[in-house]
Design a protein around this motif. Structure first.
Motif, short mmCIF file in Angstrom:
data_model
loop_
_atom_site.label_atom_id
_atom_site.label_comp_id
_atom_site.label_asym_id
_atom_site.label_seq_id
_atom_site.Cartn_x
_atom_site.Cartn_y
_atom_site.Cartn_z
N ASN A 268 -10.91 6.44 -7.76
CA ASN A 268 -10.11 5.31 -8.27
C ASN A 268 -10.48 4.01 -7.56
O ASN A 268 -10.56 2.95 -8.19
CB ASN A 268 -8.62 5.61 -8.11
CG ASN A 268 -8.15 6.74 -9.01
OD1 ASN A 268 -8.77 6.99 -10.04
ND2 ASN A 268 -7.09 7.42 -8.62
N VAL A 269 -10.67 4.12 -6.26
CA VAL A 269 -11.04 2.93 -5.48
C VAL A 269 -12.40 2.41 -5.95
O VAL A 269 -12.62 1.21 -6.11
CB VAL A 269 -11.06 3.26 -3.97
CG1 VAL A 269 -11.54 2.05 -3.16
CG2 VAL A 269 -9.66 3.67 -3.50
N SER B 226 -6.18 0.07 -0.27
CA SER B 226 -6.51 1.49 -0.10
C SER B 226 -6.97 1.80 1.33
O SER B 226 -6.96 2.95 1.76
CB SER B 226 -7.62 1.90 -1.09
OG SER B 226 -8.86 1.36 -0.70
N LYS B 227 -7.35 0.73 2.05
CA LYS B 227 -7.85 0.92 3.42
C LYS B 227 -6.80 0.58 4.48
O LYS B 227 -7.09 0.62 5.67
CB LYS B 227 -9.09 0.05 3.62
CG LYS B 227 -10.26 0.51 2.74
CD LYS B 227 -11.38 -0.50 2.71
CE LYS B 227 -12.42 -0.04 1.68
NZ LYS B 227 -13.29 -1.11 1.23
N TRP C 174 2.24 1.86 -3.48
CA TRP C 174 1.21 2.46 -4.34
C TRP C 174 1.10 3.95 -4.05
O TRP C 174 1.09 4.78 -4.95
CB TRP C 174 -0.16 1.81 -4.07
CG TRP C 174 -0.44 0.58 -4.87
CD1 TRP C 174 -0.48 -0.70 -4.40
CD2 TRP C 174 -0.74 0.50 -6.27
NE1 TRP C 174 -0.77 -1.57 -5.42
CE2 TRP C 174 -0.94 -0.86 -6.58
CE3 TRP C 174 -0.84 1.44 -7.28
CZ2 TRP C 174 -1.25 -1.29 -7.87
CZ3 TRP C 174 -1.15 1.02 -8.57
CH2 TRP C 174 -1.35 -0.33 -8.84
N LYS C 175 1.02 4.25 -2.75
CA LYS C 175 0.82 5.63 -2.34
C LYS C 175 2.00 6.52 -2.79
O LYS C 175 1.81 7.69 -3.13
CB LYS C 175 0.66 5.70 -0.81
CG LYS C 175 -0.06 6.92 -0.38
CD LYS C 175 -0.77 6.72 0.94
CE LYS C 175 -1.64 7.93 1.19
NZ LYS C 175 -2.50 7.80 2.34
N PHE D 248 -5.13 5.93 -4.55
CA PHE D 248 -6.19 5.59 -3.61
C PHE D 248 -7.24 6.70 -3.45
O PHE D 248 -7.97 6.73 -2.47
CB PHE D 248 -5.58 5.22 -2.25
CG PHE D 248 -4.74 3.97 -2.29
CD1 PHE D 248 -5.01 2.94 -3.19
CD2 PHE D 248 -3.66 3.80 -1.41
CE1 PHE D 248 -4.23 1.79 -3.24
CE2 PHE D 248 -2.88 2.65 -1.45
CZ PHE D 248 -3.16 1.65 -2.37
N GLU D 249 -7.32 7.59 -4.41
CA GLU D 249 -8.40 8.57 -4.43
C GLU D 249 -9.72 7.81 -4.45
O GLU D 249 -9.82 6.78 -5.13
CB GLU D 249 -8.33 9.43 -5.70
CG GLU D 249 -7.27 10.50 -5.67
CD GLU D 249 -7.69 11.69 -4.82
OE1 GLU D 249 -8.54 12.46 -5.27
OE2 GLU D 249 -7.15 11.81 -3.70
N ALA E 41 0.85 -1.21 0.00
CA ALA E 41 0.00 0.00 0.00
C ALA E 41 0.88 1.26 0.00
O ALA E 41 0.61 2.23 -0.71
CB ALA E 41 -0.91 0.00 1.23
#
Lengths: 66, 256
Positions: free
Chosen positions: B223-224, B250-251, B35-36, B219-220, B32
């Motif tokens: 997008n999610v 994303s969480k 990704w971020k 993770f906007e 995660a």
């Protein structure tokens, strides 16, 4: 100041900094690094070992999230 | 951004970057995090297994393995300067040439193979007929067979766009070699089969999604939501499972 050969070598290594032009500890220079992954890396697309990457350069980036 | 990410994006399939997380961070957390940080969406691989020893001088540390698998550079990436990219470029150049120590009579053949003309290189070895030529032939067949097997893995695991790309390259490479062409055709037939139709469509949608969001804010909420809709639409496919994982990532609490 009298330094032994070993001390002089250690001092030189310290002054030169962190770039090693040969292999890491435990790996003889000019020996291919061998490793088979126990679990497939994320995004490996089926690559299970370093041997399968032979023929192209590999960059191994050791990092920490924290 | 780590220099390695840039090199993976710059040189694509000509180089392989492997990120090794060394602080025992749980995989979902470091994935995660990557990704971020917009480090995903390229060909880099991620693992927590150390494929070789580090120097022990702290993180980050980078090692470059040459085309023969030997260590060419190792240390703090900040100390390399231009040497990192120069080393990679030199090795990519080598990857298109015959390996060091190749007999003169086989240099051209190896170069032919490295440039992607597998069938031509094998035919040339057959013409030469010498022992070194037979060994080179075996190496060409083994390496190509391994790539076909990799394409099969991609199809088995829902990476159909990547499999399609690899099979396209292989199809051209082995054209004229009956046995290898047959093996490639077998996978191409599977790829086009009705059995993989849903997976093909799902992978196309998710690969396009990843390419789009990797360099944005992955993770906007929008997008999610898109990833959720891919997971729902293609439920039961392997790609849907990847889309579901993206939603779960994303969480993730990155402060774990």
């Amino acid at each position: 100041m009298n330094l032994t050969k070993l001390q002089r070598a250690a001092l030189a290594a310290t002054l030169v900094g962190g770039v090693w032009l040969t292999s890491s500890a435990g790996t003889e220079p000019s020996t291919a690094v061998e490793y088979s992954f126990r679990n497939l890396p994320l995004n490996s697309l089926g690559i299970k070992s370093l041997a399968e990457l032979r023929g192209k350069p590999v960059i191994i980036d050791f990092w920490g999230k924290n | 951004m780590p220099a390695s990410v840039k090199l993976q994006e710059q040189f694509g399939d000509d180089v392989q970057v492997i990120f090794v997380e060394c602080q025992n961070t749980p995989p979902d957390v470091y994935e995660a995090f990557a990704w971020k940080m917009k480090w995903m969406g390229n060909g880099a691989m991620w693992t927590a297994e150390r494929p070789m020893e580090t120097t022990g001088s702290g993180l980050p540390e980078t090692a470059v393995l040459g085309v023969d698998g030997t260590v060419l550079l190792q240390g703090h990436p900040g100390d390399f300067g231009k040497k990192l990219e120069e080393t990679v470029v030199a090795e990519i150049k080598k990857s298109k040439q015959a390996p060091a120590g190749t007999p003169k009579e086989l240099e051209k053949v190896w170069s032919q193979f490295a440039k992607g003309d597998v069938a031509g290189a094998i035919a040339e070895c057959d013409k030469l007929g010498s022992e070194p030529a037979k060994e080179a032939r075996e190496a060409f067949v083994a390496r190509t067979t391994a790539r076909i097997e990799r394409a099969r893995w991609m199809l088995d695991n829902g990476y159909l766009a990547a499999g399609d790309k690899l099979l396209g390259t292989l199809e051209k490479a082995v054209k004229g070699h009956a046995e290898l062409s047959g093996k490639v055709a077998e996978q191409k037939t599977r790829l086009a089969s009705a059995e993989l139709a849903d997976e093909r469509e799902a992978d196309k949608a998710f690969a396009g999604f990843v390419a789009k969001v990797a360099k944005e804010k992955p993770f906007e909420p929008a997008n999610v939501k898109k990833a959720e809709s891919i997971a729902t639409k293609f439920k039961g496919t392997k790609t849907a499972a990847r889309a579901e994982r993206f939603v779960a990532l994303s969480k993730v609490n990155l402060n774990k």
